[in-house]
Scaffold this motif. Structure first.
Motif, PDB file in Angstrom:
ATOM      1  N   TYR A  23       0.837  -1.202   0.000  1.00 43.90           N
ATOM      2  CA  TYR A  23       0.000   0.000   0.000  1.00 43.90           C
ATOM      3  C   TYR A  23       0.874   1.256   0.000  1.00 43.90           C
ATOM      4  O   TYR A  23       0.626   2.198  -0.760  1.00 43.90           O
ATOM      5  N   GLY A 254      -5.142  -2.911   2.448  1.00 43.21           N
ATOM      6  CA  GLY A 254      -5.860  -2.383   1.284  1.00 43.21           C
ATOM      7  C   GLY A 254      -7.320  -2.114   1.591  1.00 43.21           C
ATOM      8  O   GLY A 254      -7.903  -1.132   1.115  1.00 43.21           O
ATOM      9  N   PHE A 255      -7.940  -2.980   2.401  1.00 42.20           N
ATOM     10  CA  PHE A 255      -9.336  -2.820   2.794  1.00 42.20           C
ATOM     11  C   PHE A 255      -9.524  -1.566   3.649  1.00 42.20           C
ATOM     12  O   PHE A 255     -10.452  -0.776   3.435  1.00 42.20           O
ATOM     13  N   GLU A 260     -10.271  -1.272  -0.770  1.00 46.44           N
ATOM     14  CA  GLU A 260     -10.303  -2.465  -1.613  1.00 46.44           C
ATOM     15  C   GLU A 260     -11.160  -3.543  -0.942  1.00 46.44           C
ATOM     16  O   GLU A 260     -11.132  -3.700   0.267  1.00 46.44           O
ATOM     17  N   ARG A 261     -11.909  -4.274  -1.740  1.00 43.03           N
ATOM     18  CA  ARG A 261     -12.825  -5.284  -1.199  1.00 43.03           C
ATOM     19  C   ARG A 261     -12.500  -6.662  -1.761  1.00 43.03           C
ATOM     20  O   ARG A 261     -12.073  -6.794  -2.907  1.00 43.03           O
TER      21      ARG A 261
END
Length: 299
Positions: A23, A254-255, A260-261
């Motif tokens: 990230y 990331g989530f 981000e999923r």
């Protein structure tokens, strides 16, 4: 046993920091070319390690040998990882760069003739399934980038095994080895940057400088010292499994920070990885022995 569990926990923390680097590099340091980025982060970490542990530095022949070998291996898996990721999909790279979980025990078995523990073999296989569910999302294509990513995993697996051998040697200080390792990665990265990169750096904002310092201090200096120091109390195969935890942390970061999923299969993969890490610390033989009323041997 106690030292082994503490070592595994510290290694999990170190790998978690590795997982956060994706990230940071993608979203905070996009203006810095890969080789120059590694030259700076390893340069800063070299200075920190040399200053903090200056009394433990050594230029003894064996220390230099292992430091040089591990430095070349670390540079190799950083190099192949960076280029492999550019030439394939993110999901393929995430999966293939974690193949060390399987490659490590296989190298130990076929090259070193070291028997694979049944528990480690099962957890390693489940870990690979978990990483696949987490990263692939049901799709997989194969190309030159994927071959380079496999080379990254191979270099990482060999690095783990050589580190295990180095820290088991008498009169060798893991921190002295780590200091040589990071200096070599710094120098090689700088040389490759000079040759292959133009306009290698454009770090200007405070946010970018903070991100760079985070990479250098926590994700590089800390991990470079912690991993060889802790591998003295665990095995290469266990380290290979712990290394796969990086993909789970990357997904979590990331989530949280990038929105981000994961799909349903991705969440299943994350759960499998989490359970594998927990299972590695459980002594199933003792639990079964207690359940059956048999005496448990204390180590």
């Amino acid at each position: 046993m106690k030292n082994s569990k503490i070592a595994d926990l510290v290694l999990i923390l170190a790998v978690a920091m590795w997982g956060s680097t994706y990230y940071v590099i993608k979203h905070e340091l996009a203006g810095v070319e890969p080789f120059m980025l590694n030259a700076i982060r390893f340069g800063i970490s070299s200075v920190i390690i040399l200053l903090v542990f200056r009394k433990r530095l050594s230029l003894e022949r064996k220390t230099l040998k292992f430091g040089a070998i591990l430095g070349l291996l670390m540079f190799t898996f950083y190099l192949t990882g960076a280029f492999g990721a550019r030439l394939t999909t993110v999901s393929n790279a995430g999966f293939l760069c974690c193949l060390a979980v399987i490659i490590t025990p296989l190298i130990e078995f076929f090259v070193i003739k070291k028997k694979i523990e049944k528990k480690i073999a099962i957890i390693a296989a489940l870990t690979l399934i978990g990483v696949g569910c987490l990263t692939l999302g049901g799709e997989f294509t194969f190309g030159i980038g994927d071959i380079i990513c496999i080379a990254c995993s191979l270099a990482f697996a060999v690095n783990i095994i050589v580190t295990e051998k180095a820290v088991q040697e008498e009169n060798l200080d893991p921190i002295a080895i780590a200091s040589i390792q990071v200096v070599i990665v710094c120098v090689l990265s700088f040389l490759f940057s000079v040759v292959f990169e133009k306009n290698a750096i454009s770090v200007a904002s405070t946010r970018e400088i903070v991100a760079l310092l985070y990479l250098a201090i926590f994700c590089t200096a800390f991990t470079a010292v912690a991993i060889p120091s802790c591998q003295k109390y665990t095995t290469a195969s266990r380290m290979g499994i712990i290394g796969s935890f990086e993909s789970l942390v990357s997904a979590i970061v990331g989530f949280i920070f990038a929105g981000e999923r994961l799909g349903f299969v991705g969440y299943i993969g994350a759960l499998i990885l989490f359970l594998c890490i927990i299972s590695m610390e459980i002594d199933f033989e003792s639990l079964i022995g207690r359940y059956r009323g048999k005496p448990v041997k204390r180590q």
